[in-house]
Design an enzyme around this catalytic site. Structure first.
Site, PDB file in Angstrom:
ATOM      1  N   THR A  27       0.873  -1.168   0.000  1.00 21.33           N
ATOM      2  CA  THR A  27       0.000   0.000   0.000  1.00 21.33           C
ATOM      3  C   THR A  27       0.912   1.220   0.000  1.00 21.33           C
ATOM      4  OG1 THR A  27      -1.816  -1.113   1.141  1.00 21.33           O
ATOM      5  CG2 THR A  27      -1.761   1.289   1.261  1.00 21.33           C
ATOM      6  N   LYS A  67      -7.327   1.584  -3.348  1.00 20.87           N
ATOM      7  CA  LYS A  67      -7.042   1.188  -1.959  1.00 20.87           C
ATOM      8  C   LYS A  67      -7.296   2.367  -1.014  1.00 20.87           C
ATOM      9  CE  LYS A  67      -5.604  -1.208   1.578  1.00 20.87           C
ATOM     10  NZ  LYS A  67      -4.306  -1.884   1.665  1.00 20.87           N
ATOM     11  N   LYS A 112      -0.423   5.212   8.513  1.00 19.19           N
ATOM     12  CA  LYS A 112       0.390   5.335   7.299  1.00 19.19           C
ATOM     13  C   LYS A 112      -0.512   5.428   6.076  1.00 19.19           C
ATOM     14  CE  LYS A 112       1.878   1.999   4.883  1.00 19.19           C
ATOM     15  NZ  LYS A 112       1.539   1.310   3.610  1.00 19.19           N
TER      16      LYS A 112
END
Length: 297
Positions: free
Chosen positions: A107, A182, A250
């Site tokens: 990611t 995502k 994050k």
């Protein structure tokens, strides 16, 4: 969009870079599917443990792992980690054969995906950004959802291979689109978890049997994966699951950076990100994301 079920393909020579909580079982599924997998991990002991469990081979650098591979998969921590295993003399691109495909399950930012896609094309290689959803349990059970960005031909090649550890592998657009999808996923999750946390805290203050209430409302319009899988564990104050608050922060950092670039307004997401910062500050960085409820109880 393209989505289809894994139905078995001829064995390929593969590499897998990064054997964390996600990469370790994902690489294992590829080896068990009959492919010849060479692994690389920054901590060599983890790679040795993987080979002991699954077979396959170990490489000492990403370039060595990628040598001769048809497809190189990676699942590392962030943009910087990704660049470190891809670029440079010891990076995967340096070892890949012409026409080989690099599939990135990290990611990361859409920006780094586009950067590496362009660099791959210069070298006669292919790059597909392919972040995943489903957490550690999804990786272990081979039930991940994979969102892909990149050119159609390499996607068509990697898709049936990735079905070894996924329930769906879908191309959602050009380079960077997988990472953007995502981000959409994480925006949804942030709001859902905060709403569930507030609902459970409210019901508890009202004196309700919240496990019973969740059973009831879970059959109606409020139902969600988070409610089904995290509702009752939140009631029990159990937060020892796979997707940590540190990782979510994050991811939400990537989301908010991208929103600043594209002008999207994300007031609720920005607020939940700060709530997660509170959990971190209280020492809960490694707790599951459902630990948001700790702020309310």
């Amino acid at each position: 969009m393209n989505t289809r079920s894994y139905d078995g393909i001829s064995p390929l020579k593969l590499a897998f870079l990064g054997l964390g909580v996600m990469g370790y079982p994902m690489a294992g599924h590829l080896q068990r599917a009959g492919h010849a997998v060479t692994v690389y991990n920054r901590t060599a002991a983890k790679a040795q443990a993987w080979v002991t469990e699954y077979g396959g081979a170990i490489a000492s650098t990403p370039a060595e792992a990628a040598a001769g591979a048809d497809i190189v998969f990676a699942c590392v921590g962030n943009d910087s980690d990704l660049r470190s295993v891809v670029l440079g003399e010891q990076g995967a691109f340096a070892g890949m054969k012409p026409g080989a495909i690099f599939v990135d399950h990290t990611t990361a930012s859409a920006e780094v995906a586009r950067e590496l896609h362009a660099e791959a094309l210069k070298r006669g290689l292919h790059f597909v950004d392919a972040p995943v959803s489903g957490g550690q349990a999804g990786a272990v059970n081979g039930a991940l959802t994979v969102m892909c960005g990149g050119d159609p031909a390499p996607f068509e090649t990697m898709q049936p291979v990735a079905m070894a550890y996924a329930k769906a592998v879908t191309r959602v657009g050009e380079s960077g689109a997988g990472q953007l999808a995502k981000m959409v996923n994480q925006i949804c999750i942030a709001g859902l978890v905060q709403g569930l946390a507030e609902a459970i805290a409210f019901g508890d203050k009202a004196g309700l049997d919240m496990k019973q209430v969740l059973d009831v409302i879970g059959k109606g319009a409020a139902q969600s994966w988070q409610m089904d899988n995290r509702g009752k564990t939140m009631v029990d104050a159990k937060f020892d699951f796979g997707f940590a608050v540190d990782w979510m922060r994050k991811d939400l950092g990537l989301v908010l950076d991208e929103a600043r670039r594209n002008g999207a307004r994300l007031p609720a997401t920005a607020l939940v990100d700060q709530f997660y910062a509170d959990v971190q500050a209280a020492g809960g960085g490694r707790l599951d994301t459902s630990s948001l409820i700790k702020r309310l109880t």
